[in-house]
Write a protein that holds these residues in place. Structure first.
Motif, PDB file in Angstrom:
ATOM      1  N   GLY B 121      23.845 165.625 -98.373  1.00 26.73           N
ATOM      2  CA  GLY B 121      24.215 164.496 -99.232  1.00 26.73           C
ATOM      3  C   GLY B 121      23.086 163.486 -99.343  1.00 26.73           C
ATOM      4  N   LYS B 122      22.416 163.267 -98.231  1.00 29.06           N
ATOM      5  CA  LYS B 122      21.322 162.301 -98.199  1.00 29.06           C
ATOM      6  C   LYS B 122      20.131 162.826 -99.007  1.00 29.06           C
ATOM      7  CE  LYS B 122      19.046 159.427 -94.903  1.00 29.06           C
ATOM      8  NZ  LYS B 122      18.224 159.696 -93.743  1.00 29.06           N
ATOM      9  N   LEU B 123      19.811 164.101 -98.815  1.00 27.48           N
ATOM     10  CA  LEU B 123      18.670 164.692 -99.523  1.00 27.48           C
ATOM     11  C   LEU B 123      18.877 164.639-101.034  1.00 27.48           C
ATOM     12  CD1 LEU B 123      15.988 166.311 -99.487  1.00 27.48           C
ATOM     13  CD2 LEU B 123      17.356 168.386 -99.326  1.00 27.48           C
ATOM     14  N   GLY B 124      20.084 165.014-101.472  1.00 32.14           N
ATOM     15  CA  GLY B 124      20.347 165.061-102.909  1.00 32.14           C
ATOM     16  C   GLY B 124      20.821 163.733-103.464  1.00 32.14           C
ATOM     17  N   GLY B 125      21.076 162.759-102.590  1.00 29.40           N
ATOM     18  CA  GLY B 125      21.593 161.471-103.054  1.00 29.40           C
ATOM     19  C   GLY B 125      22.935 161.616-103.748  1.00 29.40           C
ATOM     20  N   SER B 126      23.763 162.531-103.238  1.00 28.19           N
ATOM     21  CA  SER B 126      25.035 162.755-103.927  1.00 28.19           C
ATOM     22  C   SER B 126      26.221 162.590-102.990  1.00 28.19           C
ATOM     23  CB  SER B 126      25.047 164.148-104.553  1.00 28.19           C
ATOM     24  OG  SER B 126      24.748 165.120-103.579  1.00 28.19           O
ATOM     25  N   ALA B 127      27.388 162.512-103.590  1.00 23.00           N
ATOM     26  CA  ALA B 127      28.632 162.312-102.855  1.00 23.00           C
ATOM     27  C   ALA B 127      29.682 163.255-103.435  1.00 23.00           C
ATOM     28  CB  ALA B 127      29.086 160.856-103.017  1.00 23.00           C
ATOM     29  N   PRO B 128      30.763 163.507-102.689  1.00 19.07           N
ATOM     30  CA  PRO B 128      31.831 164.336-103.255  1.00 19.07           C
ATOM     31  C   PRO B 128      32.303 163.750-104.588  1.00 19.07           C
ATOM     32  CG  PRO B 128      32.206 164.009-100.917  1.00 19.07           C
ATOM     33  CD  PRO B 128      31.043 163.123-101.295  1.00 19.07           C
ATOM     34  N   GLY B 129      32.604 164.628-105.545  1.00 22.42           N
ATOM     35  CA  GLY B 129      33.026 164.170-106.866  1.00 22.42           C
ATOM     36  C   GLY B 129      31.909 164.214-107.878  1.00 22.42           C
ATOM     37  N   ASP B 130      30.672 164.472-107.409  1.00 21.55           N
ATOM     38  CA  ASP B 130      29.520 164.541-108.321  1.00 21.55           C
ATOM     39  C   ASP B 130      29.326 165.940-108.914  1.00 21.55           C
ATOM     40  OD1 ASP B 130      28.970 161.905-107.829  1.00 21.55           O
ATOM     41  OD2 ASP B 130      27.237 162.264-106.543  1.00 21.55           O
ATOM     42  N   LEU B 134      28.565 169.652-102.338  1.00 20.93           N
ATOM     43  CA  LEU B 134      29.345 168.821-101.423  1.00 20.93           C
ATOM     44  C   LEU B 134      30.838 168.919-101.685  1.00 20.93           C
ATOM     45  CD1 LEU B 134      27.327 165.491-101.145  1.00 20.93           C
ATOM     46  CD2 LEU B 134      27.371 167.398 -99.544  1.00 20.93           C
ATOM     47  N   ASP B 135      31.211 169.221-102.924  1.00 25.15           N
ATOM     48  CA  ASP B 135      32.636 169.315-103.245  1.00 25.15           C
ATOM     49  C   ASP B 135      33.294 170.505-102.559  1.00 25.15           C
ATOM     50  OD1 ASP B 135      32.982 166.999-104.927  1.00 25.15           O
ATOM     51  OD2 ASP B 135      31.601 168.008-106.296  1.00 25.15           O
ATOM     52  N   ALA B 136      32.501 171.487-102.144  1.00 26.31           N
ATOM     53  CA  ALA B 136      33.038 172.587-101.332  1.00 26.31           C
ATOM     54  C   ALA B 136      32.767 172.339 -99.849  1.00 26.31           C
ATOM     55  CB  ALA B 136      32.417 173.913-101.766  1.00 26.31           C
ATOM     56  N   LEU B 137      31.582 171.819 -99.543  1.00 26.78           N
ATOM     57  CA  LEU B 137      31.173 171.681 -98.138  1.00 26.78           C
ATOM     58  C   LEU B 137      32.001 170.655 -97.367  1.00 26.78           C
ATOM     59  CD1 LEU B 137      27.259 171.770 -98.505  1.00 26.78           C
ATOM     60  CD2 LEU B 137      28.762 173.614 -97.689  1.00 26.78           C
ATOM     61  N   VAL B 138      32.246 169.515 -97.986  1.00 23.74           N
ATOM     62  CA  VAL B 138      32.948 168.447 -97.268  1.00 23.74           C
ATOM     63  C   VAL B 138      34.368 168.879 -96.890  1.00 23.74           C
ATOM     64  CG1 VAL B 138      33.840 166.080 -97.461  1.00 23.74           C
ATOM     65  CG2 VAL B 138      31.463 166.591 -98.104  1.00 23.74           C
ATOM     66  N   GLY B 158      37.820 173.622-103.094  1.00 24.78           N
ATOM     67  CA  GLY B 158      36.853 172.579-103.450  1.00 24.78           C
ATOM     68  C   GLY B 158      35.951 173.034-104.580  1.00 24.78           C
ATOM     69  N   ALA B 159      35.516 174.281-104.534  1.00 32.23           N
ATOM     70  CA  ALA B 159      34.653 174.807-105.598  1.00 32.23           C
ATOM     71  C   ALA B 159      35.407 174.785-106.927  1.00 32.23           C
ATOM     72  CB  ALA B 159      34.198 176.225-105.252  1.00 32.23           C
ATOM     73  N   ARG B 160      36.694 175.206-106.870  1.00 36.42           N
ATOM     74  CA  ARG B 160      37.472 175.211-108.121  1.00 36.42           C
ATOM     75  C   ARG B 160      37.708 173.801-108.640  1.00 36.42           C
ATOM     76  NH1 ARG B 160      40.490 179.714-105.979  1.00 36.42           N
ATOM     77  NH2 ARG B 160      42.013 178.245-105.168  1.00 36.42           N
ATOM     78  N   SER B 161      37.780 172.840-107.711  1.00 33.63           N
ATOM     79  CA  SER B 161      38.042 171.458-108.129  1.00 33.63           C
ATOM     80  C   SER B 161      36.875 170.878-108.926  1.00 33.63           C
ATOM     81  CB  SER B 161      38.312 170.573-106.905  1.00 33.63           C
ATOM     82  OG  SER B 161      37.087 170.229-106.265  1.00 33.63           O
ATOM     83  N   THR B 162      35.707 171.557-108.930  1.00 38.29           N
ATOM     84  CA  THR B 162      34.564 171.028-109.689  1.00 38.29           C
ATOM     85  C   THR B 162      34.691 171.297-111.190  1.00 38.29           C
ATOM     86  OG1 THR B 162      33.215 173.043-109.423  1.00 38.29           O
ATOM     87  CG2 THR B 162      32.968 171.347-107.735  1.00 38.29           C
ATOM     88  N   VAL B 163      35.614 172.204-111.579  1.00 41.96           N
ATOM     89  CA  VAL B 163      35.724 172.564-113.008  1.00 41.96           C
ATOM     90  C   VAL B 163      35.900 171.343-113.919  1.00 41.96           C
ATOM     91  CG1 VAL B 163      37.046 173.876-114.721  1.00 41.96           C
ATOM     92  CG2 VAL B 163      36.502 174.931-112.520  1.00 41.96           C
ATOM     93  N   PRO B 164      36.878 170.482-113.637  1.00 44.97           N
ATOM     94  CA  PRO B 164      37.048 169.333-114.554  1.00 44.97           C
ATOM     95  C   PRO B 164      36.075 168.180-114.316  1.00 44.97           C
ATOM     96  CG  PRO B 164      38.758 169.310-112.863  1.00 44.97           C
ATOM     97  CD  PRO B 164      37.938 170.553-112.625  1.00 44.97           C
ATOM     98  N   MET B 165      35.195 168.314-113.319  1.00 45.23           N
ATOM     99  CA  MET B 165      34.314 167.181-113.010  1.00 45.23           C
ATOM    100  C   MET B 165      33.146 167.060-113.989  1.00 45.23           C
ATOM    101  SD  MET B 165      33.932 167.409-108.879  1.00 45.23           S
ATOM    102  CE  MET B 165      35.363 167.304-107.799  1.00 45.23           C
ATOM    103  N   LEU B 166      32.658 165.819-114.090  1.00 44.06           N
ATOM    104  CA  LEU B 166      31.459 165.528-114.877  1.00 44.06           C
ATOM    105  C   LEU B 166      30.268 165.565-113.922  1.00 44.06           C
ATOM    106  CD1 LEU B 166      30.481 164.191-117.712  1.00 44.06           C
ATOM    107  CD2 LEU B 166      30.583 162.047-116.432  1.00 44.06           C
ATOM    108  N   ALA B 167      29.257 166.375-114.250  1.00 46.76           N
ATOM    109  CA  ALA B 167      28.111 166.522-113.343  1.00 46.76           C
ATOM    110  C   ALA B 167      27.296 165.242-113.289  1.00 46.76           C
ATOM    111  CB  ALA B 167      27.231 167.682-113.805  1.00 46.76           C
ATOM    112  N   LYS B 168      26.967 164.816-112.049  1.00 47.46           N
ATOM    113  CA  LYS B 168      26.183 163.587-111.895  1.00 47.46           C
ATOM    114  C   LYS B 168      24.792 163.863-111.361  1.00 47.46           C
ATOM    115  CE  LYS B 168      29.965 160.609-112.163  1.00 47.46           C
ATOM    116  NZ  LYS B 168      30.980 160.883-111.143  1.00 47.46           N
ATOM    117  N   LYS B 169      24.548 165.134-110.961  1.00 46.69           N
ATOM    118  CA  LYS B 169      23.262 165.444-110.336  1.00 46.69           C
ATOM    119  C   LYS B 169      22.638 166.677-110.967  1.00 46.69           C
ATOM    120  CE  LYS B 169      23.140 162.153-107.630  1.00 46.69           C
ATOM    121  NZ  LYS B 169      22.038 161.210-107.623  1.00 46.69           N
ATOM    122  N   GLY B 170      21.320 166.742-110.896  1.00 44.29           N
ATOM    123  CA  GLY B 170      20.614 167.944-111.342  1.00 44.29           C
ATOM    124  C   GLY B 170      20.604 168.107-112.848  1.00 44.29           C
ATOM    125  N   ARG B 171      20.154 169.286-113.263  1.00 49.25           N
ATOM    126  CA  ARG B 171      20.012 169.566-114.685  1.00 49.25           C
ATOM    127  C   ARG B 171      21.347 169.426-115.411  1.00 49.25           C
ATOM    128  NH1 ARG B 171      21.020 173.144-118.374  1.00 49.25           N
ATOM    129  NH2 ARG B 171      19.518 173.795-119.950  1.00 49.25           N
TER     130      ARG B 171
END
Lengths: 149, 202
Positions: B121-130, B134-138, B158-171
């Motif tokens: 999380g620190k390396l990527g500057g991200s949090a769950p929900g991004d 992390l949405d699977a790991l946490v 957790g991985a499936r929960s990323t489907v409706p999320m808006l990406a906040k990190k990376g490409r």
């Protein structure tokens, strides 16, 4: 090449001491190489800071290679520190991960937060003038404030 | 959670099972990545974990911590994409947290992975929900408090929960709203890592 060339005398470190090395890390080999050539070209004559490009993967693809980065950093290390400038994505993360581990990059290697092209030019020009790592990093970072409109 | 002691051989089996799972799912990972990323996640992870297996089989490290530290180092140097430093940091930091004990308890592994996930999380500057790993790991690390199976289930969910999320990190974050509706490839491979852990613990 650090060489014993005459330093203009304006370098904060003063004298013809070892120059800060600059490593340009891009997702793409040609981008890293071209930016290195641009920065060296714009640095003009006189003492030239050692500059190395570390772009793409070893097989020439897009991506980042920890080996190429480590190798480049060692190649430009003259004992005065190494400024690493990165473009995006895995270039940023790979350098950060290498720095966090502590033993792969030379002592005094630092990730410099700067725009890639403009920061590279600023870093190479200041490093070539004999500036120390703090001054090189500051000059590269200041390139963020260089508005174009 | 049972008091099973986990030795270096267990961790080698985990890495081998993870590599096999990634091999099986490589095409799907790349497919997910072609929707919102740069279509290299499957091949990058395959290359990285193949290198890990080759290394731990050639020279099996003596302790659980050493297996994960060496595996992480290998991933950083061989993956070539952002998943290299991220997974590399996860395993290395976990390995370091495990120290040089010959065996570790499941509870110690949970704590170690917690430190590893924090470092990611620190390396990527991200949090769950991004919409990241992390949405699977946490949730997986939280699930480890119950069992390896619970951790694997939580990671998958957790991985499936990323489907409706808006990406906040990376490409994917450049896509904005268009990133919605796709499962995150990194969260998907993270779920594979925990599925492999449950598999070898069975």
């Amino acid at each position: 090449m650090s060489g014993g060339g005459e330093v203009s005398g304006q370098g904060p470190a003063g004298g013809a001491q070892a120059l800060v090395g600059v490593v340009l890390v891009s997702h793409s080999g040609p981008v890293a190489e071209s930016v290195a050539a641009l920065a060296v070209g714009l640095a003009g004559g006189g003492a030239k800071a050692p500059v190395a490009a570390a772009g793409g993967t070893p097989d020439g693809g897009l991506g980042t290679s920890a080996e190429l980065i480590t190798e480049a950093a060692r190649r430009v290390d003259r004992g005065a520190g190494v400024a690493l400038l990165v473009d995006l994505g895995s270039a940023v993360l790979t350098v950060k991960a290498l720095l966090a581990e502590g033993d792969e990059l030379p002592e005094g290697a630092r990730l410099v937060d700067a725009p890639f092209v403009e920061g590279a030019v600023a870093a190479v020009v200041t490093a070539s003038a004999g500036a120390d790592l703090d001054a090189v990093a500051a000059a590269a970072g200041e390139a963020y404030g260089y508005r174009k409109e | 959670m049972s008091g099973t002691a986990l030795d270096a051989a267990f961790f080698v089996r985990w890495m081998t099972a993870a590599a096999a799972a990634i091999d099986r799912e490589a095409e799907r990972l790349t497919e997910l990545d072609s929707a919102i990323g740069d279509a290299d996640h499957g091949t990058n992870m395959q290359r990285g974990f193949a290198a890990v297996v080759k290394m731990v089989e050639a020279e099996p490290p003596a302790t659980p911590g050493a297996v994960l530290t060496a595996a992480g180092r290998q991933l950083i140097s061989s993956v070539g994409g952002a998943s290299g430093p991220l997974y590399g940091t996860l395993l290395r930091r976990t390995g370091k947290a495990l120290g040089d004990a010959a065996q570790v308890s499941a509870e110690e592994l949970r704590a170690g992975l917690g430190a590893g996930v924090d470092a990611v999380g620190k390396l990527g500057g991200s949090a769950p929900g991004d919409k990241t790993m992390l949405d699977a790991l946490v949730p997986a690390v939280a699930g480890l408090a119950t069992s390896f199976e619970a951790a694997a289930g939580a990671a998958e969910e957790g991985a499936r929960s990323t489907v409706p999320m808006l990406a906040k990190k990376g490409r994917a974050s450049y896509l904005g709203e268009r990133s919605i509706g796709h499962q995150d490839p990194g969260a998907t491979s993270s779920a594979l890592l925990f599925a492999a852990l449950a598999e070898v613990a069975r």
